[in-house]
Design a protein around this motif. Sequence first.
Motif, PDB file in Angstrom:
ATOM      1  N   ILE A 190      -6.064  -4.162  -3.336  1.00 23.32           N
ATOM      2  CA  ILE A 190      -5.292  -3.889  -2.131  1.00 23.32           C
ATOM      3  C   ILE A 190      -4.415  -5.105  -1.834  1.00 23.32           C
ATOM      4  O   ILE A 190      -4.729  -6.216  -2.267  1.00 23.32           O
TER       5      ILE A 190
ATOM      6  N   HIS B 125      -3.904   2.372   9.489  1.00 24.43           N
ATOM      7  CA  HIS B 125      -4.243   1.487   8.383  1.00 24.43           C
ATOM      8  C   HIS B 125      -5.084   0.341   8.954  1.00 24.43           C
ATOM      9  O   HIS B 125      -4.916  -0.043  10.123  1.00 24.43           O
TER      10      HIS B 125
ATOM     11  N   GLY C 295       0.851  -1.179   0.000  1.00 23.34           N
ATOM     12  CA  GLY C 295       0.000   0.000   0.000  1.00 23.34           C
ATOM     13  C   GLY C 295       0.889   1.232   0.000  1.00 23.34           C
ATOM     14  O   GLY C 295       1.805   1.353  -0.822  1.00 23.34           O
TER      15      GLY C 295
ATOM     16  N   ASP D  55      -7.455  -1.422   4.088  1.00 25.50           N
ATOM     17  CA  ASP D  55      -6.215  -1.201   3.336  1.00 25.50           C
ATOM     18  C   ASP D  55      -5.534  -2.500   2.923  1.00 25.50           C
ATOM     19  O   ASP D  55      -4.820  -2.529   1.919  1.00 25.50           O
TER      20      ASP D  55
END
Length: 338
Positions: free
Chosen positions: A265, A196, A11, A229
């Motif tokens: 993701i 996150h 990410g 995430d």
Amino acid sequence: MKDLFDYCDFGDLKLNSRIVRTGLWESQREKSGNMTPDIYNRYENIAASGVGLIITELYSLYPRDTFSKYSNTIHYTQFVREARDLTDLVHVYDVPIFAQLGFVQYNKKTQQNMKIEDVTIDDIRKIQTDMIIAAQKFDFGGFDGIQLGLGNYYFLSRFINPNFNTRDDKYGGNTFNRLRIVLEMIKVIKDNTKLHINCRLNAFDGTTNGMTLTETIEIAKLLEKYGADFLQITLPRSPQFFTRENKEENPLIEATEQIIDNVNIPVILGGGANSQNQINEMLNSTNIDFISMQRPFVKDPSFLVDWQIKGNGESFCKTCNNCYWKKTATCHLRSCNP
């Protein structure tokens, strides 16, 4: 070619390797909940070893949960200060650290281990509030993220599972409704913290009328859409499955690949790897980029150092599962120490 020690993007985070350390039990804390020098030393050894991401041992949301006496706790006055000491220590090695949060039972006064259909809307709001408050504490404590326990047989994994959730209100029925309790939490956590969010999710569960891979893929898409995430894919009873005696091919590999194909993701494969060659072969023969390991770090928190120096490394963990069954953060096979 991919290598487990690649410096890579995760990410918007940077990782020193493709290895994610996922914890489980915490047996070295004081009875009051405070962290001890052994805990700090263990985390420093893991952070210095070349690991990419650290996910802590379980933080049990409720003090009376079935796993609370084997888990970390946030329910003491010095938690934020000690958490900040821990995260600062890990960050010295440029390693991000996530707090793993979950619970198995929802208890209300004399009602113990409540069934999903008996949980009221007020109960749902309390659970969500408690999870959000815990997330805020983790944020204050310097954690980079939080892992929500939606897998194994934790409460929320049952809540989103049609085999357990037979509600007929807006928190039951179709996939979206069963996942609504989680999606609402994710939105609030994302709006009010810098964390996150990583969701640990069963690939499937094998129960009658339970979760299938097809529905898990639908859930993965919804989690991404509403702000998750990262995902980590597991099995309901993964420690029992991944033993040296079980020679079957890891069923999570194909499932994880299919999930990866349907989201944008990062997705972590959870469990089953114990050698450098095995991991590198997997990385280069699949679309999987990140591998979670737990028990090898219990056996030797610094084993990745030897792997980097010698190459072709293999974990000294015998996958006997004593650390799992006895619910400790330490290995019981002392005679097998390297």
